[in-house]
Scaffold this motif. Structure first.
Motif, PDB file in Angstrom:
ATOM      1  N   ARG A   1      52.475 100.212  73.016  1.00 28.38           N
ATOM      2  CA  ARG A   1      52.105  98.999  73.598  1.00 28.38           C
ATOM      3  C   ARG A   1      53.437  98.132  73.614  1.00 28.38           C
ATOM      4  NH1 ARG A   1      47.932  97.559  68.822  1.00 28.38           N
ATOM      5  NH2 ARG A   1      49.176  98.146  67.194  1.00 28.38           N
ATOM      6  N   LEU A   2      53.189  96.920  74.529  1.00 33.68           N
ATOM      7  CA  LEU A   2      54.256  95.990  74.757  1.00 33.68           C
ATOM      8  C   LEU A   2      54.056  94.825  73.866  1.00 33.68           C
ATOM      9  CD1 LEU A   2      54.910  96.710  78.571  1.00 33.68           C
ATOM     10  CD2 LEU A   2      56.046  97.709  76.666  1.00 33.68           C
ATOM     11  N   ARG A   3      55.147  94.229  73.416  1.00 36.22           N
ATOM     12  CA  ARG A   3      55.016  92.976  72.482  1.00 36.22           C
ATOM     13  C   ARG A   3      56.133  92.034  72.863  1.00 36.22           C
ATOM     14  NH1 ARG A   3      56.513  91.465  67.756  1.00 36.22           N
ATOM     15  NH2 ARG A   3      57.690  93.496  66.992  1.00 36.22           N
ATOM     16  N   ARG A   4      55.875  90.734  73.161  1.00 37.44           N
ATOM     17  CA  ARG A   4      56.689  89.912  73.139  1.00 37.44           C
ATOM     18  C   ARG A   4      57.536  89.680  71.869  1.00 37.44           C
ATOM     19  NH1 ARG A   4      57.892  87.580  78.039  1.00 37.44           N
ATOM     20  NH2 ARG A   4      56.173  87.414  79.308  1.00 37.44           N
ATOM     21  N   PRO A   5      58.821  89.803  71.819  1.00 37.16           N
ATOM     22  CA  PRO A   5      59.753  89.668  70.546  1.00 37.16           C
ATOM     23  C   PRO A   5      59.240  88.487  69.727  1.00 37.16           C
ATOM     24  CG  PRO A   5      61.215  89.789  72.608  1.00 37.16           C
ATOM     25  CD  PRO A   5      59.840  89.575  72.999  1.00 37.16           C
ATOM     26  N   ASP A   6      58.626  87.416  70.338  1.00 31.63           N
ATOM     27  CA  ASP A   6      58.575  86.171  69.366  1.00 31.63           C
ATOM     28  C   ASP A   6      57.028  86.377  68.798  1.00 31.63           C
ATOM     29  OD1 ASP A   6      57.560  85.900  72.146  1.00 31.63           O
ATOM     30  OD2 ASP A   6      57.700  83.806  72.139  1.00 31.63           O
TER      31      ASP A   6
END
Lengths: 317, 370
Positions: free
Chosen positions: B352-357
């Protein structure tokens, strides 16, 4: 077989081997970076159709070659993205490239109101030399009877060999294919090196494809390249990832492909051998060579890139 | 590297909804890419797709032909799925299908009109499976006992098989060649008693046989001891060795089963719609298309069945496009694009892709990356 028939056969074998050199050296460079690309057949076909298209519309062979290389590289970039960035299975991704490339090449050759299919090429590569030099006995046709791409292929193999084994970038490339984690810690960007060399490989496959449509079979048809892309993948292994050996192997397989025509020129009883059986020869040769040269303990001596086909996870070190 | 806008992390178990969404998105994405190529070559993609939909499903005749196309694809899909699941790279479905057809047609011709249908028909179909398994053995044995790369050998054997079929029909006066037609060589038609009964236009009982084989393969792999051992080998050959499973034997078994499935496709074609060893009706890339079916079905042996119908619908729609001046190769281009997106889509099933923040959701189960 008399002397002139033998020379004709060797000249033909060199011609048939030339696209194999381009594709094999291209795939060798790709695999040296640790990426297995089974899309060679598809990239060659896309190179064949786009090179033919460009020459057909501009009359320029140089443009045909350039467009073929760009098209081959563009298709290989798809594989680079799936195998380097998305890190999915390289075998299935490569096969996907071949199936898509095969379909797209056939589609592009037949689409539109004025399709390419059935048209002869506006120009084909002619022998580079002419005059007295080509008329020297034996040496003339063997050394000076070819078009420029035959010599280019040898130069590409020589250049690739020098690049791989004698330059700093070649060293980085091999390091990435052998041990990407160590290469990365030595400051090499594994992803960048892999992207570049997958696309170099794709452009050479495209060039190999164009050799079919602009030299060997210069009338557009759905599938002008036969099984050349698949043969090239076998040749990479049989030449143990070394470009110079690829030249020898490619000419040998060129001769095997030529064999059925050679037998027909020899008259009875040789010409009675069914061509359908002789057409098996390159494939039987490939399997026999694979079993003899690459099986068992000999596999380790071949020197396959250790990280070939294995996705690299930068974050996980 | 540049600053990353997303962080990629392994997903635990993918939800069933996601597993369904990825193949569907693959098909849609392929239609978009195909649409771009259709558009730049001067076609209206919507008109082309509407025509294809109509040709594949719009009429009873079209639908029956879709199922006729799907029948061998179920089997070559099973052949690819069963092998790929175990990391056996059998790319020789083409050759195994052809040699299955050689064996099936040979059996029908050899046993001739004399044998009763109840025996002849099963013998012909079974011969197909055996022919495919034998052809697979030519790659499987060197792979298992010598470590020979099966990708290369299965591929090369495809071309050897095709030339062999051409030899039987065009290059010799073999028993497979029709002795009646002299001008243009063709395959000798097999006895009507060796043919499967048709019940819906050209659709014959072969589709049920293909479905039964797919379900049986699923059962064998998922529900039996042997299948359990094979799945351990597929996950990790080290683990398998540690618990005392004979890895070579399992790989050999999977390879032969895979070849048999492709061979059955040849057997069903000969005893079904083709009715002879006819290179022009058998050399259609069905083995390679099976790889697309397997990948889109995410190597699930039961999902292969509906996916084969979808891909079969595409194959069936190809010829109808020529009537409106669009190349039939539109279909092969679309099928290839579907495979590219299906394989790329595996990334989203596994990661899955996740925003770093943003804070990551807890991973429920450690998934194996890639």
């Amino acid at each position: 077989m008399n002397e002139s028939q033998l020379i004709l056969t060797i000249v033909a074998a060199i011609g048939l081997g030339t696209p194999l050199i381009f594709a094999t050296v291209g795939e060798t460079i790709t695999e040296r970076a640790g990426i297995l690309n089974l899309g060679v057949q598809g990239m060659m076909l896309i190179g064949a159709v786009s090179g033919f298209w460009a020459t057909f519309h501009t009359g320029s062979l140089l443009l045909g070659v350039i467009v073929a290389m760009i098209a081959g590289a563009a298709l290989s970039a798809v594989h680079a993205f799936t195998s380097i960035t998305l890190r999915v299975n390289q075998i299935v991704s490569g096969l996907a490239l071949t199936l898509f490339g095969t379909g797209l090449a056939s589609f592009l050759g037949r689409a539109g109101s004025n399709p390419l299919v059935g048209n002869p090429s506006r120009k084909v590569f002619e022998p580079l030399f002419s005059g007295a030099i080509t008329e020297i006995a034996v040496v003339g046709p063997l050394l000076f009877g070819h078009d420029i791409l035959v010599y280019t292929a040898i130069a590409v193999a020589g250049g690739a060999s020098y690049y791989l084994f004698n330059t700093r970038m070649g060293l980085s490339l091999r390091a990435v294919g052998e041990d990407p984690a160590s290469a990365e810690s030595a400051g090499v960007s594994v992803a960048r090196v892999r992207y570049i060399h997958v696309m170099v490989g794709g452009s050479l496959a495209g060039l190999g494809g164009a050799y079919f449509s602009l030299v060997l079979v210069p009338t557009w048809q759905d599938d002008p390249i036969g099984a050349a892309g698949w043969i090239a993948i076998a040749l990479v292994i049989l030449s143990s990832w070394r470009p110079w050996r690829a030249v020898v192997a490619a000419y040998l397989f060129g001769a095997a492909e030529r064999f059925q025509f050679t037998l027909q020129t020899l008259g009875e009883p040789w010409s009675a051998v069914p061509s359908t059986l002789l057409a098996m020869l390159p494939f039987v040769l490939a399997i026999a060579a694979m079993i003899v040269l690459t099986s068992g303990k000999r596999a380790r001596l071949l020197g396959a890139p250790a990280a070939l086909g294995i996705p690299y996870f930068r974050e996980q070190r | 590297m540049m600053t990353r806008r997303f962080i990629v992390e392994p997903r635990g178990l993918a939800s069933p909804r996601l597993k369904l969404a990825v193949p569907i998105a693959s098909v849609i994405a392929a239609l978009v890419v195909g649409g771009v190529f259709l558009f730049i070559t001067g076609e209206n993609p919507f008109a082309v797709y509407a025509k294809m939909l109509d040709a594949a499903f719009g009429t009873g005749r079209g639908f029956s032909e879709t199922l006729v196309s799907a029948t061998p694809l179920i089997l070559t899909g099973v052949a690819a799925a069963i092998a790929f699941k175990m990391l056996v790279w059998n790319i020789g479905g083409e050759g195994q299908l052809l040699m299955g057809a050689v064996a099936a047609a040979g059996t029908a011709i050899w046993l001739g009109d004399g044998a009763p249908a109840v025996l002849l028909l099963p013998a012909v179909i079974l011969a197909g499976g055996i022919g495919g398994a034998i052809w697979a053995a030519a790659s499987a044995i060197p792979r298992v006992y010598l470590g020979t790369n099966e990708i290369i050998t299965t591929l090369m054997l495809n071309f050897i098989a095709l030339n062999f079929v051409n030899f039987l029909i065009f290059g010799s006066h073999s028993p497979w060649r029709d002795p009646v037609v002299a001008t243009f060589p063709s395959g000798r038609p097999i006895a009507p008693t060796a043919r499967l009964p048709e019940f819906f236009n050209r659709l014959d009982a072969g589709i049920f046989i293909a479905i039964v084989i797919a379900v049986a393969a699923w059962y064998l792999l998922e529900k039996t001891r042997w299948g359990f051992a094979v799945r351990i080998v597929g996950d990790s050959s080290d683990t398998a060795r540690y618990v005392g499973i004979s890895v070579p034997k399992k790989i050999l078994g999977v390879f032969l089963l895979s070849g048999a499935a492709a061979g059955f496709a040849g057997g069903l074609l000969v005893s079904g719609p083709v009715g002879a060893l006819d290179p022009r009706s058998l050399d259609l890339g069905i083995g390679f298309t099976g790889i697309i079916v397997a990948a889109l079905a995410r190597l699930n042996l039961v999902a292969v069945i509906p996916v084969a119908i979808l891909i079969g619908a595409l194959s069936n729609a190809g010829p109808s496009l020529q009537a409106i001046g669009v190349p039939a190769a539109t279909v092969t281009m679309l099928q290839g694009a579907i495979l590219i997106f299906a394989v790329a889509g595996e990334f989203f099933v596994r990661n899955r892709l996740r925003r770093p923040d943003r804070v990551s959701e807890p991973i429920l189960e450690a998934g194996e990356p890639a």
